[in-house]
Design a protein around this motif. Structure first.
Motif, short mmCIF file in Angstrom:
data_model
loop_
_atom_site.label_atom_id
_atom_site.label_comp_id
_atom_site.label_asym_id
_atom_site.label_seq_id
_atom_site.Cartn_x
_atom_site.Cartn_y
_atom_site.Cartn_z
N THR A 16 1.62 6.83 -6.85
CA THR A 16 0.57 7.79 -7.18
C THR A 16 1.07 9.22 -6.96
O THR A 16 0.83 10.11 -7.79
CB THR A 16 -0.69 7.54 -6.31
OG1 THR A 16 -1.15 6.22 -6.55
CG2 THR A 16 -1.79 8.53 -6.62
N LYS A 56 2.17 1.83 -3.45
CA LYS A 56 1.11 2.36 -4.32
C LYS A 56 0.91 3.85 -4.09
O LYS A 56 0.78 4.63 -5.05
CB LYS A 56 -0.21 1.62 -4.07
CG LYS A 56 -0.26 0.24 -4.67
CD LYS A 56 -1.61 -0.40 -4.39
CE LYS A 56 -1.67 -1.83 -4.90
NZ LYS A 56 -2.95 -2.47 -4.58
N LYS A 57 0.87 4.25 -2.81
CA LYS A 57 0.71 5.67 -2.49
C LYS A 57 1.88 6.47 -3.06
O LYS A 57 1.70 7.56 -3.60
CB LYS A 57 0.63 5.87 -0.98
CG LYS A 57 -0.69 5.53 -0.37
CD LYS A 57 -0.69 5.75 1.12
CE LYS A 57 -0.93 7.20 1.43
NZ LYS A 57 -1.11 7.45 2.88
N TRP A 58 3.08 5.93 -2.92
CA TRP A 58 4.28 6.63 -3.40
C TRP A 58 4.23 6.79 -4.92
O TRP A 58 4.49 7.87 -5.44
CB TRP A 58 5.54 5.88 -2.97
CG TRP A 58 6.77 6.60 -3.38
CD1 TRP A 58 7.60 6.30 -4.41
CD2 TRP A 58 7.30 7.80 -2.79
NE1 TRP A 58 8.62 7.21 -4.49
CE2 TRP A 58 8.45 8.14 -3.51
CE3 TRP A 58 6.90 8.58 -1.72
CZ2 TRP A 58 9.22 9.25 -3.18
CZ3 TRP A 58 7.67 9.70 -1.40
CH2 TRP A 58 8.81 10.02 -2.13
N GLU A 101 0.84 -1.21 0.00
CA GLU A 101 0.00 0.00 0.00
C GLU A 101 0.86 1.25 0.00
O GLU A 101 0.55 2.24 -0.67
CB GLU A 101 -0.95 0.00 1.19
CG GLU A 101 -2.08 -1.00 1.07
CD GLU A 101 -2.95 -0.78 -0.16
OE1 GLU A 101 -3.32 0.37 -0.44
OE2 GLU A 101 -3.25 -1.78 -0.83
N GLU A 117 2.18 14.70 0.29
CA GLU A 117 0.90 14.82 -0.42
C GLU A 117 0.32 16.22 -0.25
O GLU A 117 -0.22 16.79 -1.20
CB GLU A 117 -0.09 13.78 0.08
CG GLU A 117 0.17 12.38 -0.39
CD GLU A 117 -0.79 11.37 0.19
OE1 GLU A 117 -1.11 10.42 -0.52
OE2 GLU A 117 -1.21 11.52 1.35
#
Length: 89
Positions: free
Chosen positions: A15, A11-13, A8, A54
């Motif tokens: 994105t 994935k965040k990275w 996860e 973010e």
């Protein structure tokens, strides 16, 4: 940390990286410098928290959509901008 957490996180990275690449060139350059600065001098907790990065990307996306230059968003002293982020986090 479980395997799922690692996946996860990646994935965040990815994105986040894609969002940065969509920014105008001057924003990308300043973002990369902020990222380097935070990785060098920021406390470990802040660096590990993708949320701060973010937030910077969201701020930059908003500034770019309004037609502002990146230094209008951060101010001319980007290191001071980073220090304020660290202090407020």
């Amino acid at each position: 940390m479980s395997i799922r957490d690692i996946i996860e996180g990646k994935k965040k990275w990815r994105t986040l990286v894609a969002r940065v690449k969509a920014l105008p060139q001057d924003y990308q350059l300043v973002y990369k410098e902020i990222q380097k600065y935070l990785f060098k001098v920021g406390p470990v907790e802040i660096v590990e928290d993708v949320g701060l990065l973010e937030g910077i990307v969201e701020l930059f996306e908003e500034g770019a959509s309004m037609g502002k230059g990146v230094l209008e968003v951060t101010g001319s002293d980007v290191a001071a901008f980073c220090d304020e982020l660290i202090k407020n986090s």
